[in-house]
Design a protein around this motif. Structure first.
Motif: not given
Ligand SMILES: C[S@@+](CC[C@H](N)C(=O)[O-])C[C@H]1O[C@@H](n2cnc3c(N)ncnc32)[C@H](O)[C@@H]1O
Length: 688
Positions: A20-24, A527-531, A605-608, A665-667
């Protein structure tokens, strides 16, 4: 197989292989088949790459989709083709954007612009005594006045009480890798409390940094405060290996412990504690030699304290119980005694400090409400960053917030009380068609909200602005300047501000009041990291938070991202490009926000894809033009308590023309744009 299919397969395989990588790179979705940028408030990537946004079937539209035709102009103007001699301004200054520090004096001249913004100097890596923004810095001012007046309307007046978060669930200590942050110990005179209370950056316990002079005082041993908090938390210690470091009360608490408590403590093989309070700016670390040795073996990047712990010989039971702590401290080397070691606070590097987050309040008191964090999934702790509730100018951004720039047409000098209750809307409602964006209940007006949602769902239907010379293209293409790909013309909210005559409790002041709902940062299970999630039900149209970060010019952001790309570091950036096409922007006026080093809760805030429960809306507070604005997040529907808050980054997963790779994406949305790519890859593999 087509080349494209092969590419997809390859890419999919790679992405699955990768941790898992943070937003690039967050990308804006395409506008009419054009480019799409980073986490972008409207449309563009720093490299100006583009892609097609998936079209939704009408019957697939999420509930909140605005079904009516928008009132905006629907035409998308043709980009003006012209020969442009590019103004090159790509200067990679060899920055090392790891640890930003404040330096108020070395900022650009303020003579040409009066800005109520703190300026942050270039991030520094070398210095262990780099300053953090909470320190008093001469000649710096805060962007927005503190939110000192509570708002008393129905929704916003619900200021949460300061209780221990209900959702903090501690993992089973028996599980492998049980971390320091999830331990709990018995308070001498109170109930069991989470052991993850934090050592603030300073050692005063109030979250404030001690003045530099204080922190630079040579440390003296045995200065133990009278009433230190019994439990503190240590900087990030991701002890994957024999990680069984546990915390114990500070020495004076031990001193007051009953013999039984003491024995309980002694039963633990390895102990470690910090005392955050001392009179000389030092941090007291108590640990066994085994722990100290273990910590010192860890790389500095993993163990913020490794370089600061000096184990002395041995621990005896009696000294750990605090029988004669002062005496013990006089000559720690000369006896087989408890290794109470004093580490001057200045030896704790800023990165250590930035990685210490209070489990009860990640904002460290910067917000009106506490924002706890919890990890029910693994032992990871929050990544290092400095919490700021409002935007700060990094260095070159031209943000002019002087009162004199606000004309009578941009404020309501004649208003009194609450503008929302006046019969005729004041000039502050002009931006939103002579109707305020907010209702008297503190929510967004339905029609306005639906238009904003519709714009993010289907931007091609809305007007775009085209730069004659796009700042993105200037950076991206150097000599060969390409035409601007267009920037979505956003709808703005205009709030009343300091020059207005209304009360601070006026209903047209929502974003500037800051966060009022109960939020929690948590580790996602997908697996999106922190949210980020809400701990209470939120009505539709409720303000949640704004995206706060460093205000950078897009040149500065581009330079940072070059560095990041090299280092594989994540990017948490958005472009403030809602008005980029309306005039000729110089590089200092093309602004972005970067929450990588300094940011607020919005950075979690994660992406959806498409049916996110938040929408981002530009908000003018203290600036009359659209060059600098706030980015407010509002709910697109009712959001249930404990639901994750999400936002559609506008990422285009099809865009291969990006300097950095996007994430897998795991939204979980049925509209997931990444899933389509995944499906395509699967059919390709069947064909093979
Ligand atoms: C702005 S940050 C959001 C907070 C982030 N999850 C964290 O742990 O700090 C963006 C990063 O979160 C992760 N992320 C966000 N949305 C995601 C999604 N739908 N699927 C997978 N990862 C996601 C990606 O690593 C992305 O680079």
């Amino acid at each position: 197989l087509s080349n494209r299919q092969e590419e997809d397969l390859e890419e999919e395989a790679q992405m699955h292989d990768e941790p898992e990588r943070p937003l690039k790179r967050l990308h804006l979705r395409s506008q009419g088949g054009q480019v799409s940028p980073l986490v972008n408030s409207s449309s563009h990537n720093l490299d100006g790459s583009s892609s097609e946004r998936p079209k939704m079937e009408e019957d697939e539209l999420p509930k909140s989709h605005f079904q009516q035709q928008p009132q905006e102009i629907m035409e998308t103007p043709q980009p003006i083709q012209q020969t442009i001699s590019p103004e090159l301004n790509i200067v990679n200054k060899g920055k090392k954007p790891l640890l930003p520090r404040i330096d108020s004096l070395e900022k650009r001249s303020m003579s040409d612009r009066e800005s109520h913004v703190v300026h942050i100097k270039e991030p520094m890596v070398e210095s262990d005594i780099a300053l953090l923004p909470k320190q008093k810095v001469p000649n710096t001012r805060v962007l927005i006045k503190p939110k000192d007046e509570p708002f008393d309307d129905k929704f916003n007046s619900d200021i949460p009480d300061y209780e221990v978060p209900i959702a903090v669930i501690h993992p089973d200590p028996c599980k492998v890798g049980y971390s320091v942050g999830h331990d709990s110990v018995k308070k001498q005179d109170g109930p069991e409390i989470p052991a993850s209370q934090c050592l603030g950056e300073g050692n005063r316990g109030d979250g404030a940094l001690a003045p530099l002079s204080e922190r630079e005082t040579n440390c003296t041993l045995a200065t133990i405060p009278e009433e230190p908090p019994p439990i503190v938390e240590i900087a990030s210690l991701p002890l994957g290996e024999e990680g069984s470091i546990k915390r114990i009360p500070t020495p004076d608490v031990l001193g007051r412990s009953s013999p039984k408590d003491t024995l309980d403590m002694e039963d633990r093989e390895e102990n470690l504690s910090l005392s955050p309070h001392s009179s000389n700016g030092s941090v007291h670390i108590q640990c066994s030699p085994a722990v100290a040795e273990h910590l010192s073996r860890l790389p500095q990047a993993l163990n913020g304290l490794a370089g600061h712990i000096h184990a002395s010989k041995k621990i005896t039971k009696s000294s750990c119980a605090g029988s004669e702590p002062e005496k013990e401290l006089e000559d720690p080397e000369s006896r087989n005694s408890c290794s109470l070691v004093v580490v001057p606070q200045y030896q704790i590097s800023p990165s250590d400090s930035m990685s210490i987050h209070d489990v009860n309040d990640v904002s460290k008191g910067e917000e009106k409400v506490r924002i706890p964090w919890v990890n029910e999934i693994n032992n990871e702790r929050l990544p290092p960053f400095k919490y700021i509730p409002q935007n700060l100018v990094f260095q070159n951004a031209s943000v002019n917030l002087t009162l004199s720039r606000i004309g009578d047409e941009d404020c309501c000098l004649a208003c009194l009380g609450d503008c929302l209750s006046s019969f005729t809307p004041c000039p502050c409602a002009n931006e939103t068609g002579c109707q305020f964006a907010y209702t008297q209940g503190g929510l967004l007006r339905e029609k306005f909200l639906e238009e904003c949602i519709s714009m993010t769902h289907d931007p091609q239907r809305y007007q775009h602005l085209y730069c004659r010379e796009c700042p993105l293209e200037r950076l991206r293409n150097g000599d060969c300047l390409e035409p601007c790909k267009g920037h979505l013309r956003r709808k703005f909210i205009k709030e009343c501000w300091n020059k207005c005559g209304c009360s601070k409790k006026c209903g047209n002041r929502v974003v500037q009041r800051g966060i009022t709902c109960k939020l929690q940062v948590f580790c996602t299970s997908e697996g999106k990291g922190w949210g980020l999630r809400t701990l209470e039900e939120l009505p539709k149209g409720a303000f949640v938070c704004e995206y706060a970060g460093e205000i950078l010019t897009n040149t500065e952001l581009y330079d940072r991202n070059l560095e990041k790309n090299k280092s594989g570091k994540p990017a948490y950036s958005v472009l403030l490009d809602a008005d980029w096409g309306s005039g000729d922007l110089n590089n200092e006026e093309a602004l972005c926000l970067d929450a990588t080093f300094f940011g607020n809760v919005a950075r979690f805030i994660n992406h959806r894809c498409l049916d996110a429960n938040l929408v981002e809306i530009p908000v003018k507070v203290e600036s009359p033009d659209h060059a600098y604005y706030h980015l407010g997040f509002f709910t697109t529907r009712v959001v249930a308590a404990m639901e994750e808050l999400t936002w559609d980054y506008g990422i285009d997963f099809e865009d291969h023309d990006q300097p950095v790779r996007t994430f897998w994406c795991r939204c979980g949305s049925k509209f997931c744009r990444n899933m389509k790519r995944s499906n395509r890859s699967r059919s390709a593999s069947i064909a093979r």
